[in-house]
Design a protein around this motif. Structure first.
Motif, PDB file in Angstrom:
ATOM      1  N   PHE A 173     -56.206  88.232  29.446  1.00  0.00           N
ATOM      2  CA  PHE A 173     -55.984  88.065  28.002  1.00  0.00           C
ATOM      3  C   PHE A 173     -54.549  87.639  27.792  1.00  0.00           C
ATOM      4  N   GLU A 174     -54.399  86.533  27.071  1.00  0.00           N
ATOM      5  CA  GLU A 174     -53.078  85.954  26.845  1.00  0.00           C
ATOM      6  C   GLU A 174     -52.866  85.708  25.359  1.00  0.00           C
ATOM      7  N   LYS A 180     -56.291  83.762  23.932  1.00  0.00           N
ATOM      8  CA  LYS A 180     -57.427  83.265  24.700  1.00  0.00           C
ATOM      9  C   LYS A 180     -57.763  84.244  25.818  1.00  0.00           C
ATOM     10  N   MET A 181     -58.970  84.062  26.358  1.00  0.00           N
ATOM     11  CA  MET A 181     -59.404  84.909  27.465  1.00  0.00           C
ATOM     12  C   MET A 181     -60.420  84.175  28.326  1.00  0.00           C
ATOM     13  N   PRO A 182     -59.983  83.626  29.455  1.00  0.00           N
ATOM     14  CA  PRO A 182     -60.955  83.112  30.425  1.00  0.00           C
ATOM     15  C   PRO A 182     -61.577  84.268  31.200  1.00  0.00           C
ATOM     16  N   VAL A 183     -62.851  84.148  31.493  1.00  0.00           N
ATOM     17  CA  VAL A 183     -63.597  85.147  32.268  1.00  0.00           C
ATOM     18  C   VAL A 183     -64.423  84.397  33.310  1.00  0.00           C
ATOM     19  N   GLY A 219     -66.139  78.294  32.601  1.00  0.00           N
ATOM     20  CA  GLY A 219     -66.646  77.556  31.459  1.00  0.00           C
ATOM     21  C   GLY A 219     -65.542  77.304  30.448  1.00  0.00           C
ATOM     22  N   GLY A 220     -64.302  77.259  30.952  1.00  0.00           N
ATOM     23  CA  GLY A 220     -63.165  77.094  30.051  1.00  0.00           C
ATOM     24  C   GLY A 220     -62.786  78.417  29.406  1.00  0.00           C
ATOM     25  N   ASP A 221     -61.625  78.440  28.772  1.00  0.00           N
ATOM     26  CA  ASP A 221     -61.175  79.641  28.073  1.00  0.00           C
ATOM     27  C   ASP A 221     -62.016  79.863  26.824  1.00  0.00           C
ATOM     28  N   LEU A 222     -62.048  81.107  26.369  1.00  0.00           N
ATOM     29  CA  LEU A 222     -62.509  81.363  25.005  1.00  0.00           C
ATOM     30  C   LEU A 222     -61.254  81.538  24.159  1.00  0.00           C
TER      31      LEU A 222
END
Length: 420
Positions: A242-243, A252-255, A267-270
């Motif tokens: 989480f940034e 944003k939060m990539p998972v 699938g890219g960041d959210l």
């Protein structure tokens, strides 16, 4: 001799009279004509009072006593229901009876700060075949509202231990952390990070995302530092991170996801930046909702705010909630390529840890994008832990919870309102 015989005769008559009186009294004793509850307790807490109890533990043993013995064959869960009020979910219970006492135990911990309704039904009978008239009582569990089922919870009440699970950091994994007053008195203390070296490292973090459905919930307050904030990370994007953006204009939060074909990816960041754009008006593909918020900086800068990230493997949706309200939602089922064909994201089955040592290590880091042991981005000014300008988190973090289920909109909103 005569006196002795007379005395013996008197005693015999007295014994006979006593026996006859006992027989008459026994014969005249009335059996109950009603089957009624006398008391209802959770420990020492009265659940049968004029006011509904509000401090019931989340793991109660509820004991009901009756005016006569219970037919044990009727002491079954079908005749005792425990309903969670906010979503009308029935809670499984174990029911036992001994004499005139009925004991009820939920099969799992209840949610905290949650209203429940307990009903003892007419199917419950006495040994004399008398049926109980339905009895319904309400009670609320102790504490703020939190949905049941969290697998890890860091409350930061003077330490960095996981208070419900097994994810405690080692002493060597806690660096320059202070515990200071949180967002309100009830919240106690929060972990405070200095923006340069502060970090908390939790081992075996990969197991925290070994799940199909996932929810991460936390409170955060970030200070102006002139750079972005890596609030937390598990092997960066090989796990989750989480940034908060440097200008406080979004986060944003990539998972890392399991694509179901032996591969994985984010699938890219959210991201969320308050622009209100969806897949229908210039936003990212699959974005079905994005709340417009032109004052987002005022919400995120130097103020406490609540973030919840949810992934639902059934609907294939990932979501951010900000202060209890849906902020952005993406549906992976709607991801297509230029030819209109579904992308790999449509095959996502759940989360998957994909970190490989030494580049990344399976330690959840609070205060940075990954633990100090990882070598990823070591030579980058913004990404190396030892770099003076790295995006270390500066601020406070509190009440971090992880669930291996997708919390509902209602649960998230209730949790936010209860804790704010």
């Amino acid at each position: 001799m005569f006196k002795f015989m007379k005395r013996k005769n008197v005693l015999s008559r007295l014994f006979l009279a006593t026996a006859m009186l006992a027989f008459i009294l026994t014969g005249c004793k009335k059996e109950p004509t009603e089957f009624t509850m006398s008391t209802l307790l959770a420990g020492t807490i009265d659940l049968n009072g004029a006011m509904a109890a509000t401090t019931v533990p989340v793991n109660p043993e509820i004991v009901a006593t009756f005016n006569t013995d219970i037919d044990v064959a009727t002491a079954i869960p079908a005749n005792v229901t425990l309903i969670q009020d906010y979503d009308n979910a029935e809670i499984a219970v174990t029911v036992t009876a001994t004499g005139s006492t009925l004991t009820i135990k939920p099969n799992e911990d209840l949610g905290s700060g949650t209203l429940y309704k307990l009903t003892l039904k007419s199917g419950l009978k006495s040994t004399g075949a008398l049926a109980l008239t339905d009895v319904a009582r309400q009670f609320t569990t102790i504490g703020n509202f939190v949905p049941k089922g969290a697998i890890a919870y860091w409350s930061f009440e003077g330490n960095a231990n996981d208070v419900i699970g097994a994810w405690d950091p080692a002493a060597s994994g806690i660096v320059n952390i202070a515990y200071t007053a949180s967002r309100n008195t009830a919240a106690g203390t929060a972990a405070t990070f200095d923006g340069t070296t502060s970090i908390i490292e939790v081992p075996n973090g990969d197991q925290l995302m070994n799940t199909n459905d996932f929810t991460l919930s936390f409170w955060v307050k970030a200070a102006e530092s002139g750079k972005g904030h890596f609030v937390m990370g598990l092997a960066a994007f090989y796990g989750f991170q989480f940034e908060l953006y440097s200008g406080f204009n979004g986060f944003k939060m990539p998972v890392q996801f399991d694509y179901g074909d032996g591969t994985s990816g984010t699938g890219g960041d959210l991201p969320y930046n308050g622009d209100g754009k969806t897949m229908d008006n210039g936003g990212w593909k699959g974005t079905t909702y994005s709340k417009e918020n032109t004052a987002l900086v005022d919400v995120l800068k130097d103020k406490w705010f609540h973030v919840t990230y949810v992934y639902n493997s059934v609907t294939k949706e990932r979501m951010f909630f900000l202060n209890g309200e849906l902020a952005v939602k993406q549906d992976h089922d709607l991801w297509t390529n230029d030819a209109g064909e579904p992308t790999k994201e449509a095959g996502i089955t759940g989360l998957k840890y994909a970190g490989v040592a030494p580049e990344t290590v399976n330690e959840l880091a609070f205060g940075f994008i990954q633990s100090r042991a990882g070598t990823l981005w070591d030579d980058q000014s913004w990404g190396g832990y030892d770099m003076p300008g790295a995006n270390h988190f500066q601020g406070q973090l509190d009440d971090v919870r992880i669930f291996h289920k997708a919390l509902t909109d209602q649960e998230i909103n209730l949790m936010y309102k209860s804790e704010k």
